[in-house]
Enzyme design. Structure first.
Site, short mmCIF file in Angstrom:
data_model
loop_
_atom_site.label_atom_id
_atom_site.label_comp_id
_atom_site.label_asym_id
_atom_site.label_seq_id
_atom_site.Cartn_x
_atom_site.Cartn_y
_atom_site.Cartn_z
N ASN A 191 4.69 -1.43 -29.56
CA ASN A 191 5.45 -0.71 -30.16
C ASN A 191 6.70 0.30 -29.46
O ASN A 191 7.23 1.03 -29.04
CB ASN A 191 5.53 0.25 -31.78
CG ASN A 191 5.09 0.97 -31.11
OD1 ASN A 191 3.97 1.24 -30.58
ND2 ASN A 191 4.27 1.82 -32.16
N TYR A 241 -6.70 8.59 -28.60
CA TYR A 241 -6.86 8.36 -30.21
C TYR A 241 -7.26 8.53 -31.42
O TYR A 241 -7.70 7.48 -31.90
CB TYR A 241 -6.26 6.71 -30.36
CG TYR A 241 -4.95 6.61 -29.76
CD1 TYR A 241 -3.89 6.60 -30.64
CD2 TYR A 241 -4.42 5.75 -28.68
CE1 TYR A 241 -2.59 6.85 -30.09
CE2 TYR A 241 -3.29 5.22 -28.04
CZ TYR A 241 -2.27 5.99 -28.72
OH TYR A 241 -0.67 5.21 -28.35
N HIS A 278 4.75 5.85 -27.62
CA HIS A 278 4.18 7.32 -27.99
C HIS A 278 4.69 8.54 -27.93
O HIS A 278 6.17 8.45 -26.71
CB HIS A 278 2.95 7.34 -27.31
CG HIS A 278 2.46 8.65 -27.84
ND1 HIS A 278 1.24 8.26 -28.78
CD2 HIS A 278 2.62 10.12 -27.60
CE1 HIS A 278 1.18 9.16 -29.34
NE2 HIS A 278 1.50 10.25 -28.33
N GLU A 322 -1.89 16.66 -26.13
CA GLU A 322 -1.09 14.95 -25.05
C GLU A 322 -1.47 15.25 -23.93
O GLU A 322 -2.00 14.66 -23.03
CB GLU A 322 -0.80 14.82 -25.82
CG GLU A 322 -1.74 13.91 -27.07
CD GLU A 322 -0.53 13.56 -27.57
OE1 GLU A 322 -1.09 12.62 -29.26
OE2 GLU A 322 0.60 13.25 -28.13
N LYS A 329 4.35 2.46 -22.74
CA LYS A 329 2.76 1.65 -23.29
C LYS A 329 3.35 0.35 -22.77
O LYS A 329 3.87 0.24 -22.63
CB LYS A 329 2.93 1.55 -25.24
CG LYS A 329 2.88 2.54 -25.79
CD LYS A 329 2.29 2.19 -27.52
CE LYS A 329 1.84 3.34 -28.22
NZ LYS A 329 2.57 3.26 -29.72
N1 UDP Z 1 -0.74 1.06 -35.25
C1 UDP Z 1 -1.23 0.10 -35.05
N2 UDP Z 1 -1.13 -0.49 -36.45
C2 UDP Z 1 -0.49 0.59 -37.42
C3 UDP Z 1 0.03 1.65 -37.24
C4 UDP Z 1 -0.97 2.10 -35.86
O1 UDP Z 1 -1.11 -0.53 -34.36
O2 UDP Z 1 -1.13 -0.23 -38.63
C5 UDP Z 1 -0.07 1.69 -33.74
C6 UDP Z 1 0.65 1.37 -33.24
O3 UDP Z 1 0.47 0.93 -31.53
C7 UDP Z 1 0.45 3.57 -33.24
C8 UDP Z 1 -0.39 3.90 -32.92
O4 UDP Z 1 -1.48 2.95 -33.23
O5 UDP Z 1 1.69 3.21 -32.54
C9 UDP Z 1 0.03 5.16 -33.94
O6 UDP Z 1 -0.28 5.20 -34.57
P1 UDP Z 1 0.77 6.24 -35.71
O7 UDP Z 1 0.03 6.28 -37.25
O8 UDP Z 1 0.20 7.53 -34.85
O9 UDP Z 1 1.79 5.84 -35.29
P2 UDP Z 1 3.11 6.82 -34.28
O10 UDP Z 1 2.85 8.11 -34.19
O11 UDP Z 1 2.46 6.18 -32.77
O12 UDP Z 1 4.56 6.33 -34.77
MG MG Z 2 0.19 8.85 -34.05
#
Ligand code: UDP
Ligand code: MG
Length: 139
Positions: A114, A51, A117, A128, A11
């Site tokens: 974070n 997303y 992905h 994807e 990212k």
């Molecule tokens: N995200 C965020 N705040 C939250 C949860 C998620 O900004 O409370 C962002 C974060 O970058 C995350 C992405 O949205 O990686 C997708 O969320 P998901 O719950 O799918 O998490 P992941 O699968 O990436 O662990």
């Molecule tokens: Mg996710």
């Protein structure tokens, strides 16, 4: 049926903070083979579509803004149990919950920024991967 591929994006924060080389090293050290990779920047439309599953979540607007804020590396990775093993390698969404030795523990800035992905299912890995790569870009 489980497949052996997953999809990842390094990212904008990982690129900006200079962590791409170390993250790719962690990925290949963990036994993943790179099947496709590109350095690109998501348009707003692409980020919204990617997303879309989170469209109703409160963080959606910020997520789209962040994911379009700079370039990313997109990649298709191959390994046995790719989806599950890659989720283990990246660690929890929030780096403060991520295990030692995970990519997010080492390199994520915050729950939003974070670093990486990882697809959450075989079905999404395929969707994807196809979103970002054509057949001639996958090796
Ligand atoms: N995200 C965020 N705040 C939250 C949860 C998620 O900004 O409370 C962002 C974060 O970058 C995350 C992405 O949205 O990686 C997708 O969320 P998901 O719950 O799918 O998490 P992941 O699968 O990436 O662990
Ligand atoms: Mg996710």
């Amino acid at each position: 049926m489980a497949t052996n591929k997953t999809f990842t994006m390094l990212k904008p924060d990982a690129v900006e903070n200079g962590h791409v080389g170390n993250i790719i090293q962690m990925i290949t050290d963990a036994g993943f083979k790179i099947k496709a990779m590109k350095y690109t920047r998501l348009s707003e439309d692409q980020a919204k579509k990617f997303y879309d599953v989170h469209a109703e979540r409160p963080f959606y607007g910020e997520l789209v803004e962040y994911m379009t804020s700079g370039p990313i590396f997109a990649a298709i990775l191959e390994k046995e149990n790719a989806v599950t093993d890659f989720r283990t390698l990246i660690g929890a969404t929030d780096p403060s919950d991520a295990e030692e030795g995970t990519i997010r523990k080492a390199y994520a800035e915050s729950k939003a920024k974070n670093a990486v992905h990882g697809s959450d299912s075989d079905e999404n890995a395929q969707i994807e991967g196809e979103f970002h790569f054509s057949a001639s870009e996958i090796f």
